[in-house]
Structure formats: structure tokens, C-alpha cells
Scaffold this motif. Structure first.
Motif, PDB file in Angstrom:
ATOM      1  N   ASP A  43      12.592 -18.760   1.673  1.00  0.00           N
ATOM      2  CA  ASP A  43      12.432 -19.393   0.362  1.00  0.00           C
ATOM      3  C   ASP A  43      13.248 -18.720  -0.736  1.00  0.00           C
ATOM      4  O   ASP A  43      13.795 -19.391  -1.611  1.00  0.00           O
ATOM      5  N   SER A  44      13.342 -17.396  -0.698  1.00  0.00           N
ATOM      6  CA  SER A  44      14.019 -16.690  -1.790  1.00  0.00           C
ATOM      7  C   SER A  44      15.527 -16.930  -1.822  1.00  0.00           C
ATOM      8  O   SER A  44      16.181 -16.569  -2.794  1.00  0.00           O
ATOM      9  N   LEU A  45      16.095 -17.544  -0.771  1.00  0.00           N
ATOM     10  CA  LEU A  45      17.528 -17.859  -0.783  1.00  0.00           C
ATOM     11  C   LEU A  45      17.815 -19.331  -1.065  1.00  0.00           C
ATOM     12  O   LEU A  45      18.973 -19.735  -1.117  1.00  0.00           O
ATOM     13  N   GLN A  46      16.794 -20.123  -1.260  1.00  0.00           N
ATOM     14  CA  GLN A  46      16.994 -21.559  -1.492  1.00  0.00           C
ATOM     15  C   GLN A  46      17.277 -21.788  -2.975  1.00  0.00           C
ATOM     16  O   GLN A  46      16.393 -22.106  -3.760  1.00  0.00           O
ATOM     17  N   LEU A  47      18.517 -21.611  -3.341  1.00  0.00           N
ATOM     18  CA  LEU A  47      18.951 -21.604  -4.739  1.00  0.00           C
ATOM     19  C   LEU A  47      18.677 -22.912  -5.467  1.00  0.00           C
ATOM     20  O   LEU A  47      18.480 -22.914  -6.685  1.00  0.00           O
ATOM     21  N   GLU A  48      18.652 -23.999  -4.732  1.00  0.00           N
ATOM     22  CA  GLU A  48      18.407 -25.296  -5.378  1.00  0.00           C
ATOM     23  C   GLU A  48      17.003 -25.386  -5.965  1.00  0.00           C
ATOM     24  O   GLU A  48      16.726 -26.250  -6.789  1.00  0.00           O
ATOM     25  N   ASN A  49      16.112 -24.476  -5.576  1.00  0.00           N
ATOM     26  CA  ASN A  49      14.741 -24.478  -6.096  1.00  0.00           C
ATOM     27  C   ASN A  49      14.605 -23.702  -7.408  1.00  0.00           C
ATOM     28  O   ASN A  49      13.528 -23.674  -7.998  1.00  0.00           O
ATOM     29  N   PHE A  50      15.679 -23.051  -7.853  1.00  0.00           N
ATOM     30  CA  PHE A  50      15.635 -22.243  -9.067  1.00  0.00           C
ATOM     31  C   PHE A  50      16.229 -23.002 -10.249  1.00  0.00           C
ATOM     32  O   PHE A  50      16.979 -23.958 -10.078  1.00  0.00           O
ATOM     33  N   SER A  51      15.923 -22.511 -11.428  1.00  0.00           N
ATOM     34  CA  SER A  51      16.536 -23.084 -12.631  1.00  0.00           C
ATOM     35  C   SER A  51      18.045 -22.812 -12.589  1.00  0.00           C
ATOM     36  O   SER A  51      18.491 -21.861 -11.934  1.00  0.00           O
ATOM     37  N   ALA A  53      19.949 -21.440 -14.732  1.00  0.00           N
ATOM     38  CA  ALA A  53      20.277 -20.092 -15.225  1.00  0.00           C
ATOM     39  C   ALA A  53      20.032 -19.047 -14.147  1.00  0.00           C
ATOM     40  O   ALA A  53      20.866 -18.159 -13.910  1.00  0.00           O
ATOM     41  N   LYS A  54      18.887 -19.131 -13.474  1.00  0.00           N
ATOM     42  CA  LYS A  54      18.569 -18.164 -12.423  1.00  0.00           C
ATOM     43  C   LYS A  54      19.533 -18.323 -11.248  1.00  0.00           C
ATOM     44  O   LYS A  54      20.000 -17.340 -10.675  1.00  0.00           O
ATOM     45  N   LEU A  59      24.020 -16.264  -8.031  1.00  0.00           N
ATOM     46  CA  LEU A  59      25.346 -16.508  -7.464  1.00  0.00           C
ATOM     47  C   LEU A  59      26.373 -15.512  -7.985  1.00  0.00           C
ATOM     48  O   LEU A  59      27.223 -15.040  -7.227  1.00  0.00           O
ATOM     49  N   ALA A  60      26.287 -15.177  -9.277  1.00  0.00           N
ATOM     50  CA  ALA A  60      27.233 -14.227  -9.859  1.00  0.00           C
ATOM     51  C   ALA A  60      27.057 -12.830  -9.258  1.00  0.00           C
ATOM     52  O   ALA A  60      28.036 -12.110  -9.034  1.00  0.00           O
TER      53      ALA A  60
END
Length: 156
Positions: A43-51, A53-54, A59-60
Motif C-alpha cells: 500500500d505504501s508504494l501505491q502513489l495514485e492513492n496519495f494527494s 503534493a505527497k 517521486l522527487a
């Protein structure tokens, strides 16, 4: 990032010490694939679930580690050569789970593994029925569970 580094070290050790016919260890390879897919799908790598900005912050700082580990899984799969048949149909489900992650580059680099599985089974048995039975069973289950999207169907 440390987990990714450890998984990559595991992969290096596998290819250097446990790939040749005399030293091949099926269970170690199986463990690698399951570990790498579990890492990729956490779950912690599923970036599409984050805002946004987060997501941009992650990614940066780290990049998309899913694409990195996906490419490693793909490369490890292709390094197996004739041994791939030993992972069919067992790895169909984990590979499917990985390809359903909604990240375009990950999907582009890993969906072709399915075609390779079909070719491998067909070369050795004259059919790809074990692969076919497993992919249909797993796809049915995943799609009924709400996974898969239009982009996935097009790429698949």
C-alpha cells in the motif's frame, strides 16, 4: 529504499550463484518473485492513492520504486531461460497482481511476461493450457474484485 536495495542484492546473488543447472534452487527463485511482487504491491508504494503534493514529494525523493522493481522482476524472469516452465502456472497470479498496479511503465514492461509464459509452455508441451486455465481463473477473480481498468485492457 533499503528494502529495494536488499531485494536487488538478493537478485544479484540468485543470478550469480543459483542460476546454473547444477546450483539452481527453485525455492529461492520462487521466494524472490513473491518477495518482489509483495514489495511492489504494498500500500505504501501505491502513489495514485496519495494527494498530488505527497505523490510529487515521494517521486522527487525516491522515484517510483514500483517501476524499478518491476523491471528487475522482468529481467529476472527472462534470465531463467529453460527454467521458466517450472514457474508456470504458479507465478501467473503474482505476475497478474503486479501488472494490475495502475502504473503505465510498469504495465508496459511486465505484461509481456504473459506472452513469454505462453510461448514457453507451448514450446515444451505443444499447448498453453496450464497458463490459460490459471490466467482466466485469476483474471476473473481480479476483475470481479474491481481491479483492472480500460488502460489495462488495452495494454493486455
Amino acid at each position: 529504499r533499503e528494502f529495494l536495495r536488499a531485494i536487488n542484492q538478493f537478485a544479484t546473488t540468485l543470478t550469480e550463484m543459483f542460476l546454473s543447472n547444477s546450483n539452481f534452487e527453485l525455492q529461492l527463485w520462487n521466494n524472490y518473485f513473491h518477495l518482489a511482487v509483495a514489495f511492489l504491491t504494498q500500500d505504501s508504494l501505491q502513489l495514485e492513492n496519495f494527494s498530488p503534493a505527497k505523490r510529487n514529494s515521494i517521486l522527487a525523493k525516491y522515484g517510483d520504486m514500483r517501476a524499478t522493481i518491476g523491471a528487475s522482476i522482468r529481467d529476472m524472469w527472462y534470465s531463467l531461460g529453460q527454467r521458466k516452465i517450472e514457474f508456470i502456472p504458479g507465478m501467473v497470479g503474482p505476475i497478474l497482481e503486479m501488472t494490475l498496479v495502475p502504473e503505465l511503465e510498469l504495465r508496459r514492461s511486465t505484461i509481456p511476461i504473459f506472452f513469454d509464459m505462453m510461448l514457453c509452455e507451448h514450446r515444451l508441451t505443444g499447448s498453453f493450457s496450464r497458463f490459460e486455465d490459471e490466467i482466466l481463473r485469476r483474471l476473473d477473480s481480479e476483475v470481479e474484485g474491481g481491479r483492472g481498468d480500460e488502460q489495462y485492457m488495452q495494454l493486455f
